[in-house]
Design a protein around this motif. Structure first.
Motif, PDB file in Angstrom:
ATOM      1  N   LYS A1011       0.832  -1.446   0.080  1.00  0.00           N
ATOM      2  CA  LYS A1011      -0.169  -0.387  -0.829  1.00  0.00           C
ATOM      3  C   LYS A1011       0.954   0.869   0.230  1.00  0.00           C
ATOM      4  N   PHE A1012       1.730   0.985   1.083  1.00  0.00           N
ATOM      5  CA  PHE A1012       3.004   2.464   0.629  1.00  0.00           C
ATOM      6  C   PHE A1012       3.553   2.205  -0.937  1.00  0.00           C
ATOM      7  N   GLY A1013       3.579   1.515  -1.497  1.00  0.00           N
ATOM      8  CA  GLY A1013       4.423   1.736  -2.556  1.00  0.00           C
ATOM      9  C   GLY A1013       3.677   1.683  -3.466  1.00  0.00           C
ATOM     10  N   GLN A1014       2.071   1.891  -3.620  1.00  0.00           N
ATOM     11  CA  GLN A1014       0.773   2.049  -4.519  1.00  0.00           C
ATOM     12  C   GLN A1014       0.543   3.911  -4.291  1.00  0.00           C
ATOM     13  N   LYS A1015       0.942   4.298  -3.422  1.00  0.00           N
ATOM     14  CA  LYS A1015       1.094   5.927  -2.370  1.00  0.00           C
ATOM     15  C   LYS A1015       2.219   6.247  -2.896  1.00  0.00           C
ATOM     16  N   VAL A1016       3.112   5.906  -3.401  1.00  0.00           N
ATOM     17  CA  VAL A1016       4.145   6.420  -3.576  1.00  0.00           C
ATOM     18  C   VAL A1016       3.953   6.562  -5.519  1.00  0.00           C
ATOM     19  N   ILE A1017       3.550   5.235  -5.930  1.00  0.00           N
ATOM     20  CA  ILE A1017       3.243   5.316  -7.212  1.00  0.00           C
ATOM     21  C   ILE A1017       1.773   6.921  -7.506  1.00  0.00           C
ATOM     22  N   GLY A1018       0.988   6.717  -7.094  1.00  0.00           N
ATOM     23  CA  GLY A1018      -0.086   7.658  -7.301  1.00  0.00           C
ATOM     24  C   GLY A1018       0.228   8.630  -6.875  1.00  0.00           C
ATOM     25  N   GLU A1019       1.541   9.200  -6.304  1.00  0.00           N
ATOM     26  CA  GLU A1019       1.833  10.740  -6.078  1.00  0.00           C
ATOM     27  C   GLU A1019       2.800  11.379  -7.069  1.00  0.00           C
ATOM     28  N   VAL A1020       3.791  10.309  -7.364  1.00  0.00           N
ATOM     29  CA  VAL A1020       4.304  10.136  -8.761  1.00  0.00           C
ATOM     30  C   VAL A1020       3.564  10.730 -10.493  1.00  0.00           C
ATOM     31  N   ARG A1021       2.538   9.451  -9.981  1.00  0.00           N
ATOM     32  CA  ARG A1021       1.152   9.710 -11.402  1.00  0.00           C
ATOM     33  C   ARG A1021       0.807  11.762 -10.983  1.00  0.00           C
ATOM     34  N   SER A1022       0.373  11.225 -10.014  1.00  0.00           N
ATOM     35  CA  SER A1022       0.209  12.853 -10.255  1.00  0.00           C
ATOM     36  C   SER A1022       0.849  14.059  -9.821  1.00  0.00           C
ATOM     37  N   ALA A1023       1.937  13.825  -9.440  1.00  0.00           N
ATOM     38  CA  ALA A1023       3.382  14.546  -9.881  1.00  0.00           C
ATOM     39  C   ALA A1023       2.906  15.529 -11.781  1.00  0.00           C
ATOM     40  N   LYS A1024       2.834  13.871 -12.432  1.00  0.00           N
ATOM     41  CA  LYS A1024       3.427  14.354 -13.526  1.00  0.00           C
ATOM     42  C   LYS A1024       2.245  15.054 -14.036  1.00  0.00           C
ATOM     43  N   ALA A1025       1.118  14.775 -14.054  1.00  0.00           N
ATOM     44  CA  ALA A1025      -0.397  15.680 -14.167  1.00  0.00           C
ATOM     45  C   ALA A1025       0.336  17.137 -13.736  1.00  0.00           C
ATOM     46  N   LYS A1026       0.552  17.420 -12.579  1.00  0.00           N
ATOM     47  CA  LYS A1026       0.539  18.417 -11.900  1.00  0.00           C
ATOM     48  C   LYS A1026       2.015  19.244 -12.621  1.00  0.00           C
ATOM     49  N   TYR A1027       2.886  18.840 -13.557  1.00  0.00           N
ATOM     50  CA  TYR A1027       3.973  19.307 -14.496  1.00  0.00           C
ATOM     51  C   TYR A1027       3.059  19.144 -15.918  1.00  0.00           C
ATOM     52  N   ASP A1028       2.052  18.612 -16.082  1.00  0.00           N
ATOM     53  CA  ASP A1028       1.891  18.451 -17.392  1.00  0.00           C
ATOM     54  C   ASP A1028       2.841  17.297 -18.375  1.00  0.00           C
ATOM     55  N   ILE A1029       2.952  16.570 -17.441  1.00  0.00           N
ATOM     56  CA  ILE A1029       3.778  15.780 -18.348  1.00  0.00           C
ATOM     57  C   ILE A1029       2.991  15.118 -18.972  1.00  0.00           C
ATOM     58  N   PRO A1030       2.778  13.862 -20.440  1.00  0.00           N
ATOM     59  CA  PRO A1030       1.579  13.007 -20.401  1.00  0.00           C
ATOM     60  C   PRO A1030       2.497  11.052 -19.898  1.00  0.00           C
ATOM     61  N   ASN A1031       1.049  10.679 -19.183  1.00  0.00           N
ATOM     62  CA  ASN A1031       1.407   9.978 -18.608  1.00  0.00           C
ATOM     63  C   ASN A1031       2.613   8.305 -19.587  1.00  0.00           C
ATOM     64  N   LYS A1032       2.630   8.571 -20.486  1.00  0.00           N
ATOM     65  CA  LYS A1032       3.186   7.521 -21.486  1.00  0.00           C
ATOM     66  C   LYS A1032       4.315   8.045 -20.970  1.00  0.00           C
ATOM     67  N   THR A1033       4.908   9.242 -21.391  1.00  0.00           N
ATOM     68  CA  THR A1033       6.457   9.405 -21.369  1.00  0.00           C
ATOM     69  C   THR A1033       7.027   9.041 -19.654  1.00  0.00           C
ATOM     70  N   LYS A1034       8.226   8.634 -20.015  1.00  0.00           N
ATOM     71  CA  LYS A1034       9.565   7.915 -18.940  1.00  0.00           C
ATOM     72  C   LYS A1034      10.187   8.992 -18.267  1.00  0.00           C
ATOM     73  N   VAL A1035       9.974   8.827 -16.882  1.00  0.00           N
ATOM     74  CA  VAL A1035      11.225   9.704 -15.963  1.00  0.00           C
ATOM     75  C   VAL A1035      11.596   9.363 -15.339  1.00  0.00           C
ATOM     76  N   GLU A1036      12.538   9.991 -15.172  1.00  0.00           N
ATOM     77  CA  GLU A1036      13.645   9.068 -13.812  1.00  0.00           C
ATOM     78  C   GLU A1036      13.372   9.679 -11.990  1.00  0.00           C
ATOM     79  N   VAL A1037      12.780   8.811 -11.550  1.00  0.00           N
ATOM     80  CA  VAL A1037      12.886   9.193 -10.279  1.00  0.00           C
ATOM     81  C   VAL A1037      13.772   8.592  -8.811  1.00  0.00           C
ATOM     82  N   VAL A1038      14.074   9.550  -8.164  1.00  0.00           N
ATOM     83  CA  VAL A1038      14.997   8.460  -7.187  1.00  0.00           C
ATOM     84  C   VAL A1038      13.148   8.786  -5.388  1.00  0.00           C
ATOM     85  N   LEU A1039      14.007   8.078  -5.080  1.00  0.00           N
ATOM     86  CA  LEU A1039      13.286   8.123  -3.597  1.00  0.00           C
ATOM     87  C   LEU A1039      14.043   8.271  -2.308  1.00  0.00           C
ATOM     88  N   GLN A1040      13.329   9.314  -1.206  1.00  0.00           N
ATOM     89  CA  GLN A1040      14.307   9.065  -0.541  1.00  0.00           C
ATOM     90  C   GLN A1040      13.341   8.527   1.314  1.00  0.00           C
TER      91      GLN A1040
END
Length: 1165
Positions: A1011-1040
């Motif tokens: 569930k924690f992993g899914q929260k990360v996934i949801g937040e990253v997806r939301s961030a992509k939408a927030k910055y107007d990045i198409p869903n299919k566009t690949k991004v680099e993610v670093v988790l801390q």
């Protein structure tokens, strides 16, 4: 060179010997992160909505060309004899098509006998799992099923299929009701239309032949519809309520109850329908409330008739100038007045006691009666008395021994003897009497009057109270027993809210009039006795004394001979021409279908039934009568439980009505239909008048401008069951199409899964092996997914690290001089162990070096061919269940628990929701996606494990959904490789998944981590939408993360996070990458998403500013509207929507400001 001496390795990181980063590059403190997390939580709802919108809009553009292809009709054209099994060796079509899926299965199910209680067992032996017995609420033979019937059968079939799969001896009995009034009216209209004659012209015998002919031509359509709906009925036990068996049962029941005094004959007021020319029971009368003057349509009248008025007129006192003013809502009934009553205490009329009044249109004299029932303060205090046409007046007439004068014929015309009014229709006489009173100067006034108009539910005619000799059933004692059965818990009514209605009906019950002046139906087995002229004449009248009942005429003759002490040959019998109320035979249905009154094997095995399922609208029409007869005749309740489902209304909340054009044939939803063909059905198969047809067509045009798309049986059934809650269902037929898309999702998911499982795949023979794998993962600390104590882990890992340190003293890598995937596997174990490497310098050197590999470099590493590592470490490479595997098994456990609990409590939306979530969000959106990297790898052992989990997910998912979607689940289930050679032939007789089998799969700790992993996934997806990045566009993610446990979890799920967020790389690190923006996950965890080089920061900022400007303008407009003084008058629902919109716009503004601020910070890096 890296120096890690003295600290633990919590994750795959790249330690640095460089100087500390500038303040802007440092990870934020816990408080800072917590603050951002709270901020993110506030905006989460909006962000999620935006993300979904972004994804949907992107998908719509990409999938538009597929939309037409997806709806393509594909048919099953392989020659298959009726009843033979469908060919499942051919490849599944590329597209889901209901017509392909639903072909051939039902005939095979029937031929194999899967729906019979005898299937696979000996009925003479007790089934330890119990039995389940239910009868269908028999639909009327008159026409076709509508969506209300479809709901009933969808729910009932789901219940039956679940019980059958639970291993219970299951019987669901089909049948049809002869529907006395509806059928006779339909055939009479047909005869009149085609031959121009009436039933009386034909005679009873010939007319009955026409009805049977019509029934044989039309009656099977309903059974065909039930089969198309997938109803798992035992067709060998089909029962029509006019079959010989039910006819015998009806006679037996009537005779028994007549003999014990429960049935009797009486001449009293009845609810008379002039259109039907028949009496109807109290509960067949609809009460239409009027606030005042209202015109209503009445059958047989070209113009509407006025109701809701009180007419005051005067009677002249005989031999006096005095007049007595009375009031009535039915002025025409004054023709039948035989008295006027006043309260004996009313001083205004004491001088008239003993006087008579003159009827203006007859030579009748009306006495002025004194009766306490008259309310002095109501109206004029004087009440006209019409004993033959008013329930209250009827009682007054009996008390004062008044004449009972019937002024109407059976079809509602004025009888002979009333001058100019004779022969007039009753409501034409209403106007004529009023005019005549005016001419005589006796009319006083007309004023509005709130009232209740009784309407015949069958014919929509206005009920006329009339005195008729009829047969009645005493209900008082039976009602009391029915109340006691519910109060004691012997009979359970579900939902409990209907108990109140049950008690109310029983407390207010009156004796039931069971006579109907029809020809089609069960002719009453009662005979009027007359005697041969040679017998001394006895006083004979139409009362109960001279009526005898009998199963046959001969039995009735013998009864009469004994009763009157007359030789049988001197007795003449005339059977009552009337028939019994249809609900009388329906009330016997639970035991007449089992062969009663004969002592049959079915009666022994299957009575009482287990459950009665029906709509709450016939709780008293049908359910109460079955309880009455079961308890009274057999001494047993007919069933133990009653489940009452909601009523289907249209999308606007309106009752289904042919005149509104919203009565939909389920076949039209299953196969689809154009608007033109909907109109054609109205023209060809409707008894509506032309005006109503025009109105109905307008309704269809409004609701179905493009017609109804093909949805298929499974989608319709699932949708109806998903809606079954509350008292009413506002069903938008077009929303059923959404569940067709759900069917398509199952289809594509299973096809994809089967492609990855492969043709040669052999699943584990039972769940035991997977259960052992899960148990092993929980109990063995050396297992890489074990979550046992750190001390146990450390003690084991110390020995392994010593061996590994020796190996790496001689070699650069675990496998020799070149890196391989074996290095990654050992690294992963060290990360999970969370142990210090300070005592193992060679391991530390190797670990730092491997940590510097990018995600791309790691994926390119070859498999290990010959490893030099220690045996204990080598054994750790053996494939085990991954976290996503264990999570998927846990979701199956939840779904199994939810579905079984839902069926137990008749909460079908709970089951459909669980199944929708399982298939769409868990299997399709998560598990299948996470499996792709596994299936594309060369790790055969890991692939085999995941294939078994995937197979189990498909097997269980299809079994769980089978009661709701029998066709699609069978089609797909038959394509799965069998677990064992002895596996049942059909899914419908396969064991339903049991909670106790799956409980072991649910691990709360795994659930929380995923569930924690899914929260990360949801937040990253939301961030992509927030910055107007198409869903299919690949991004680099670093988790801390500051939490070692969370870092471990993130490392384990990094591949799954990358897959589900469409990330080119996901790392767990302490370093914040340049050109990245942070997204808070929790108070101690943050995700960094790299934007530099991915988007044009200036253009991105410009787009977001435009969105912010638009949101700001909308918010200002909304706030302006909400601040107006008149806003308090706005409907509450609108204000609620505005409040929600205000929060959304405020959140959008906060999101856009935050995004711009972070983009500006990036520009300064």
């Amino acid at each position: 060179m890296c120096c890690l001496t003295g600290w633990r390795i919590p994750a795959t990181i790249l330690p640095s010997s460089q100087p500390p980063q500038q303040t802007t590059d440092k990870p934020k403190t816990a408080k800072q992160l917590e603050k951002e997390a709270k901020k993110a939580a506030k905006l989460a709802k909006f962000a999620e909505k935006q993300a979904k919108t972004s994804v949907k809009s992107g998908d719509v553009q990409q999938k538009k060309p597929k939309a037409v292809e997806e709806k393509k009709v594909i048919t099953y054209d392989i020659p298959t004899p009726v009843g033979e099994k469908k060919d499942v060796n051919v490849e599944l079509p590329a597209q889901y098509s209901p017509r392909y899926v639903e072909a051939a299965w039902y005939d095979w199910w029937k031929k194999e006998g899967f729906f019979k209680p005898e299937y696979g067992r000996n009925l003479n032996e007790d089934n330890p799992k119990g039995k389940f017995v239910m009868v269908i609420p028999p639909p009327n033979v008159t026409g076709t099923l509508h969506l209300g019937h479809a709901l009933t059968n969808s729910v009932e079939d789901a219940i039956c299929r679940w019980n059958r799969m639970k291993g219970r001896t299951t019987l669901w009995v089909p049948g049809c009701d002869h529907a006395g009034i509806a059928t006779q009216v339909a055939v009479e209209k047909k005869v009149k239309r085609e031959e121009g004659i009436t039933r009386h012209d034909l005679g009873r015998e010939e007319f009955m032949k026409r009805v049977w002919q019509w029934k044989n031509e039309k009656g099977h359509r309903i059974y065909h519809q039930l089969e198309k709906m997938g109803s798992s009925l035992d067709w060998d036990r089909t029962c029509f309520t006019m079959d010989p068996g039910p006819q015998e049962a009806v006679k037996e029941a009537f005779v028994r109850m007549h003999e014990d005094g429960t049935i009797y004959r009486s001449n009293r007021l009845v609810n008379w329908s002039c259109t039907l020319k028949s009496a109807i029971s109290d509960i067949e009368v609809e009460k239409k409330e009027l606030a005042g003057r209202t015109e209503l349509p009445v059958p047989g009248y070209a113009e509407k008739v006025e109701f809701g008025v009180l007419v005051n007129f005067a009677y002249q006192v005989e031999g006096s100038e005095d007049r007595v003013v009375v009031a009535t809502t039915r002025i025409e009934t004054m023709l039948g007045d035989t008295a006027v009553a006043v309260n004996p205490k009313d001083e205004r009329y004491k001088h008239l006691h003993g006087k008579t009044l003159v009827h203006p249109f007859t030579d009748r004299r009306l006495p002025v009666l004194q009766d306490d029932f008259v309310e002095m303060d109501f109206g004029t205090g004087a009440v006209k008395i019409t004993p033959a046409h008013d329930p209250n007046d009827y009682e007054v007439g009996k008390r004062h021994n008044l004449p009972f004068l019937n002024i109407f014929t059976d079809d509602g015309h004025i009888v002979e003897g009333y001058q100019q009014f004779t022969g007039m229709k009753r409501f034409e006489a209403r106007r004529a009497v009023l005019e005549a009173l005016k001419e005589k100067g006796l009319y006083v006034e007309t004023k509005d009057n709130p009232m209740v108009v009784p309407i015949c539910s069958r014919s929509k005619d206005v009920i006329e109270p009339m005195i008729k000799p009829q047969w009645y059933v005493k209900c008082g004692a039976m009602a009391q027993k029915a109340v006691e059965a519910v109060k004691s818990g012997e009979l359970e009514i579900i939902p409990k809210m209907h108990e109140k209605t049950w008690y109310h009906w029983m407390e207010e019950i009156r004796d039931w009039c069971i006579s109907r002046q029809l020809w089609w139906g069960h002719q009453i087995p009662a005979y009027f006795v007359t005697f041969d002229p040679s017998v001394p004449q006895q006083k004979q009248q139409d009362n109960d004394e001279y009526w005898v009942s009998g199963r046959t005429e001969e039995e009735a003759r013998q009864k009469a001979a004994s009763k009157f002490n007359v030789s049988p040959d001197k007795i003449k019998l005339q059977q009552d021409p009337d028939v019994l109320d249809t609900w009388f035979s329906s009330g016997l249905f639970p035991f007449e279908v089992m062969g009663w009154p004969k002592e049959t094997k079915d009666m022994e095995l299957f009575y009482p039934n287990t459950l009665l399922e029906t709509g709450h609208d016939i709780l008293f029409f049908w359910v109460a009568r079955m309880v009455f007869f079961g308890q009274h005749i057999l001494g047993k309740l007919p069933f133990k439980q009653v489940y009452l489902h909601a009523m289907v209304r249209d999308a606007h909340g309106r009752k289904m009505s042919k005149s509104l054009g919203n009565v939909i044939d389920p076949m039209d939803v299953i196969y689809g239909i154009s608007l033109q063909d909907l109109h054609k059905q109205l023209d060809e198969n409707s008894n509506l008048d032309p005006k109503e047809i025009t109105k109905a067509k307008e309704g269809q045009k409004c609701d179905y401008p493009q017609g109804i798309p093909e949805c298929g049986t499974d989608a319709l059934r699932f949708a109806l069951c998903a809606y079954t809650q509350g008292r009413d269902i506002n069903l938008d037929v077009l929303r059923v199409n959404g569940y067709r898309n759900f069917c398509n999702k199952l289809w594509n998911a299973t096809k994809f899964a089967m492609m990855n499982i492969g043709k040669g795949f052999k699943p584990y023979s039972s769940l035991t092996e997977l259960q052992q794998k899960v148990q092993q993962a929980r109990s063995e600390c050396k297992n890489e997914h074990s979550r046992s104590s750190s001390s146990c882990k450390q003690s084991n890992d110390i020995g392994e690290l010593s061996v590994l340190n020796e190996t790496l003293e001689q070699y650069s890598y675990v496998g020799g001089y070149t890196p391989t995937k074996a290095d990654l596997s050992v690294m992963k174990r060290i990360v999970e162990a969370d142990v210090s490497l300070s005592k193992y310098p060679h391991v530390l050197r190797w670990y730092c070096h491997m940590s510097s590999f990018s995600e791309a470099e790691r994926r390119s590493l070859p498999e290990a061919k010959g490893s030099l590592q220690a045996p204990s470490l080598k054994s750790s490479e053996k494939a085990t269940l991954s976290m996503v595997d264990r999570w998927m098994l846990g979701q199956l456990a939840v779904a199994v628990q939810e579905c079984n609990a839902a069926f137990e409590e008749f909460n079908f939306p709970r089951a459909t929701t669980a199944l929708y979530n399982l298939w769409w969000y868990q299997i399709c959106d998560v598990y299948l996606e996470c499996l792709k990297p596994v299936m594309y790898s060369n790790d055969e052992e890991a692939k085999n494990l995941s294939r078994n989990v995937l197979y189990t997910a498909l097997y269980v998912g299809l079994a769980l959904i089978s009661p709701f979607m029998p066709f699609l689940s069978e089609e797909l289930f038959q394509r799965l490789p069998p677990r064992t050679p002895s596996q049942p032939a059909s899914l419908c007789v396969t064991a339903y998944p049991e909670p106790q089998e799956f409980d072991i799969f649910y691990d709360e700790e795994v659930e929380e981590k995923f569930k924690f992993g899914q929260k990360v996934i949801g937040e990253v997806r939301s961030a992509k939408a927030k910055y107007d990045i198409p869903n299919k566009t690949k991004v680099e993610v670093v988790l801390q993360s500051e939490s070692a446990d969370k870092r471990t979890t993130l490392e384990l799920l990094s591949q799954d996070i990358a897959t589900l967020t469409v990330a080119s790389e996901v790392k767990v690190s302490t370093n914040k990458p340049k050109g990245s923006v942070p997204t808070p996950i929790s108070a101690d965890t943050v995700a960094w998403m790299k934007l530099q080089g991915l988007v044009n920061l200036g253009k991105c900022k410009e787009k977001i500013q435009q969105k912010m400007k638009s949101a700001d303008e909308k918010l200002k407009t909304l706030l302006n509207d909400m601040s107006k003084p008149s806003y308090d008058k706005v409907p509450e629902a609108v204000r609620s929507r505005n409040d929600e919109k205000k929060l959304e716009l405020e959140a959008e503004l906060e999101q856009t400001r935050d995004a711009i601020m972070k983009l500006e910070a990036m520009e300064t890096e």
